[in-house]
Scaffold this motif. Structure first.
Motif, mmCIF file in Angstrom:
data_model
loop_
_atom_site.group_PDB
_atom_site.id
_atom_site.type_symbol
_atom_site.label_atom_id
_atom_site.label_comp_id
_atom_site.label_asym_id
_atom_site.label_seq_id
_atom_site.Cartn_x
_atom_site.Cartn_y
_atom_site.Cartn_z
ATOM 1 N N LEU A 1 -6.257 -19.232 -1.273
ATOM 2 C CA LEU A 1 -7.227 -18.145 -1.429
ATOM 3 C C LEU A 1 -8.304 -18.220 -0.358
ATOM 4 O O LEU A 1 -8.703 -17.198 0.213
ATOM 5 N N MET A 2 -8.771 -19.425 -0.057
ATOM 6 C CA MET A 2 -9.795 -19.605 0.973
ATOM 7 C C MET A 2 -9.269 -19.178 2.348
ATOM 8 O O MET A 2 -9.962 -18.517 3.123
ATOM 9 N N ILE A 3 -8.032 -19.566 2.642
ATOM 10 C CA ILE A 3 -7.413 -19.181 3.922
ATOM 11 C C ILE A 3 -7.278 -17.663 4.004
ATOM 12 O O ILE A 3 -7.592 -17.046 5.030
ATOM 13 N N GLY A 4 -6.791 -17.057 2.918
ATOM 14 C CA GLY A 4 -6.612 -15.610 2.899
ATOM 15 C C GLY A 4 -7.919 -14.861 3.073
ATOM 16 O O GLY A 4 -8.007 -13.903 3.854
ATOM 17 N N ILE A 5 -8.945 -15.295 2.354
ATOM 18 C CA ILE A 5 -10.262 -14.648 2.453
ATOM 19 C C ILE A 5 -10.821 -14.774 3.860
ATOM 20 O O ILE A 5 -11.312 -13.803 4.450
ATOM 21 N N SER A 6 -10.725 -15.984 4.424
ATOM 22 C CA SER A 6 -11.259 -16.222 5.771
ATOM 23 C C SER A 6 -10.533 -15.376 6.807
ATOM 24 O O SER A 6 -11.155 -14.792 7.706
ATOM 25 N N PHE A 7 -9.206 -15.295 6.679
ATOM 26 C CA PHE A 7 -8.417 -14.517 7.639
ATOM 27 C C PHE A 7 -8.754 -13.038 7.553
ATOM 28 O O PHE A 7 -8.938 -12.366 8.582
ATOM 29 N N ILE A 8 -8.838 -12.514 6.336
ATOM 30 C CA ILE A 8 -9.152 -11.090 6.154
ATOM 31 C C ILE A 8 -10.528 -10.760 6.703
ATOM 32 O O ILE A 8 -10.728 -9.722 7.362
ATOM 33 N N VAL A 9 -11.490 -11.643 6.470
ATOM 34 C CA VAL A 9 -12.852 -11.428 6.971
ATOM 35 C C VAL A 9 -12.854 -11.378 8.488
ATOM 36 O O VAL A 9 -13.418 -10.456 9.100
ATOM 37 N N LEU A 10 -12.232 -12.359 9.125
ATOM 38 C CA LEU A 10 -12.219 -12.399 10.589
ATOM 39 C C LEU A 10 -11.416 -11.242 11.175
ATOM 40 O O LEU A 10 -11.819 -10.653 12.188
#
Length: 223
Positions: free
Chosen positions: A198-207
């Motif tokens: 979830l952290m990876i997904g959130i970070s990727f979507i944000v960037l």
């Protein structure tokens, strides 16, 4: 599985981004306009959290906010506010840790503006505050968005500083990164995988959102 740590992380990141925007806006404007000899000193001081180990920064923030320090004792005795192992302390620590991620994009945005546009604003009778909000910020949306979103995302991913200052108190200071650390320690790898993904997904979507927006702005204005 509780997702309260994520809710707490987003709450912390939102408050931190808002507070840092209010603090960093005048600071970034000053750094972009001044020719003072103290400018490099202020820039270096502002950028320190980027190069300092989180444990070092966290230790000194913990020391500064503890009841044994003048600051911590003042807030606890005067206002009844405990700054260590509390959500309030996390916000304070996060503001120090994420400061450069707000200041630097804003400063770069201000420095990239056409100076003639700012001068025209002053000639039209607008003061510095109106010039910043009515002229500068609308013309540096990529830098503004980058500052806000990267600060938010960086705060969500904090670990060392928040662990030292806040510890791991459920529903109070146990943010997502700390929860993952404890899951790994207890060998609950399934939950750790879910939280980490979830952290990876959130970070990727944000960037990805930031890069797409900036690319559209660049194409729109032919830069």
């Amino acid at each position: 599985m509780s997702f309260e740590p994520f809710i707490l992380s987003f709450k912390l990141a939102g408050l931190t981004a808002f507070i840092l925007f209010c603090i960093s806006l005048p600071l970034a404007w000053y750094l972009s306009q001044t020719k003072s000899k103290v400018k490099p000193f202020i820039e270096a001081l502002t950028a320190l959290p980027i190069v300092l180990p989180p444990s070092v920064l966290g230790f000194y923030i913990l020391w500064a906010l503890s009841y044994n320090s003048p600051i911590g004792a003042f807030f606890e005795n005067t206002f009844g506010i405990k700054l260590v192992f509390s959500f309030t302390g996390l916000v304070v620590a996060s503001c120090f840790y994420s400061l450069p991620f707000m200041v630097q994009p804003l400063q770069n945005g201000f420095e990239s503006l056409n100076k003639n546009m700012l001068e025209a604003s002053y000639i039209a009778g607008k003061g510095k505050i109106k010039t910043i909000f009515q002229v500068a910020l609308p013309n540096m949306k990529p830098a503004l968005l980058t500052a806000l979103i990267v600060t938010f995302a960086h705060t969500v991913g904090e670990f060392g500083v928040v662990l030292m200052v806040g510890g791991s108190i459920p529903n109070e200071t146990k943010v997502a990164s700390v929860a993952i650390y404890e899951m790994v320690e207890s060998m609950d790898y399934t939950s750790a995988h879910i939280y980490s993904a979830l952290m990876i997904g959130i970070s990727f979507i944000v960037l990805l959102s930031v890069y797409i927006f900036n690319a559209k702005q660049t194409k729109r204005f032919g830069l």
